[in-house]
Write a protein that holds these residues in place. Structure first.
Motif, mmCIF file in Angstrom:
data_model
loop_
_atom_site.group_PDB
_atom_site.id
_atom_site.type_symbol
_atom_site.label_atom_id
_atom_site.label_comp_id
_atom_site.label_asym_id
_atom_site.label_seq_id
_atom_site.Cartn_x
_atom_site.Cartn_y
_atom_site.Cartn_z
ATOM 1 N N SER A 6 -33.509 -6.883 14.182
ATOM 2 C CA SER A 6 -32.722 -6.671 12.973
ATOM 3 C C SER A 6 -33.030 -5.334 12.306
ATOM 4 O O SER A 6 -34.200 -4.949 12.174
ATOM 5 C CB SER A 6 -32.981 -7.800 11.965
ATOM 6 N N ASN A 7 -31.976 -4.656 11.837
ATOM 7 C CA ASN A 7 -32.161 -3.427 11.080
ATOM 8 C C ASN A 7 -32.784 -3.681 9.709
ATOM 9 O O ASN A 7 -33.260 -2.744 9.057
ATOM 10 C CB ASN A 7 -30.812 -2.715 10.876
ATOM 11 N N GLN A 8 -32.782 -4.945 9.290
ATOM 12 C CA GLN A 8 -33.334 -5.294 7.990
ATOM 13 C C GLN A 8 -34.836 -5.590 8.049
ATOM 14 O O GLN A 8 -35.469 -5.840 7.010
ATOM 15 C CB GLN A 8 -32.602 -6.514 7.412
ATOM 16 N N LYS A 13 -37.224 -0.501 8.549
ATOM 17 C CA LYS A 13 -36.954 0.265 7.329
ATOM 18 C C LYS A 13 -37.968 1.401 7.166
ATOM 19 O O LYS A 13 -37.616 2.515 6.751
ATOM 20 C CB LYS A 13 -36.983 -0.650 6.112
#
Length: 255
Positions: A6-8, A13
């Motif tokens: 996930s990019n989250q 990040k």
């Protein structure tokens, strides 16, 4: 090996933030990408905090041991999210930033390249690679020159930053140090006081300051050089690209 999809994800990040100067300063880390530069970092014993790949088999090809180095398996989507390129190769590494504002060496000799307000990453990369190819002692990033950790600069240097010592500092202070150690400093300038570079004998001891793509070396630094040089041109071009001029001058001196 940890898997991230996930990019989250918080780790993702953090990696994405490293593409900005603020993010690099905050974390004390920067990210590199691509097979060649990651391989060079590993071969030259850089402080590698993590290796990130889109295929677990890549670790064997890089000779990375997950038991020794933190490793992450990411999806192609995550790779695009953290990459500074249009088509990422799926190979990344997180490295610890160094303090390039370190003291000038006590014994200052050999050959050196100084960058005065050089802003184009491609030019910087070519100049650092040229200094590396010529076996120079170091490259000094002066005021106005693009950040050493700028992703485009990092890619353009293509691993040469792991072969030749990089510094960041006040070029006037460095020039005073070169003078103290009897290392001649040359600049580039087009005026009556400058002489053709081929009128100067090759030498193993010299420092060369190269200036901004549009404005050249700043006037205050030109006043501090031992001699300013120009490159004669037989054609009608007004000037040479700064990286091309750097290569001509460096290989004249070190041959």
């Amino acid at each position: 090996m940890q898997s991230i999809t996930s990019n989250q994800n918080n780790r993702v990040k953090e990696w994405r933030k490293m593409q900005s100067k603020k993010g690099r300063l905050s974390s004390g880390q920067y990210i590199i990408e691509g097979w060649h530069i990651v391989d060079e970092a590993i071969k030259h014993d850089q402080q590698i905090d993590a290796v990130i790949v889109t295929d677990a088999n890549f670790l064997d090809q890089l000779e990375v041991d997950p038991a020794v180095t933190d490793t992450y398996l990411i999806t192609p989507e995550v790779a695009k999210h953290i990459s500074a390129t249009e088509m990422p190769q799926g190979v990344f590494a997180v490295l610890t930033t160094e303090n390039y504002h370190e003291s000038i060496p006590e014994k200052l000799g050999g050959s050196w390249l100084m960058l005065d307000n050089i802003q184009d990453p491609g030019n910087i990369g070519t100049m650092v690679r040229t200094a590396d190819a010529a076996g120079m002692n170091g490259v000094i990033f002066g005021k106005g020159t693009a950040d050493i950790y700028n992703p485009k600069v990092v890619r353009s240097m293509q691993g040469s930053q792991f072969h030749v010592r990089l510094y960041s500092g006040d070029l006037a202070v460095w020039m005073a140090a070169f003078n103290k150690h009897n290392v001649p400093v040359y600049g580039t300038e087009l005026n009556d006081q400058a002489i053709s570079y081929d009128d100067v004998e090759p030498t193993k001891q010299f420092a060369l300051v190269m200036g901004n793509e549009g404005n050249g070396v700043s006037a205050d630094l030109l006043d501090k050089t031992d001699q300013n040089l120009y490159i004669p041109m037989n054609g009608e071009a007004e000037s040479l690209n700064v990286a091309v001029a750097t290569g001509i001058l460096i290989f004249h001196f070190v041959k």
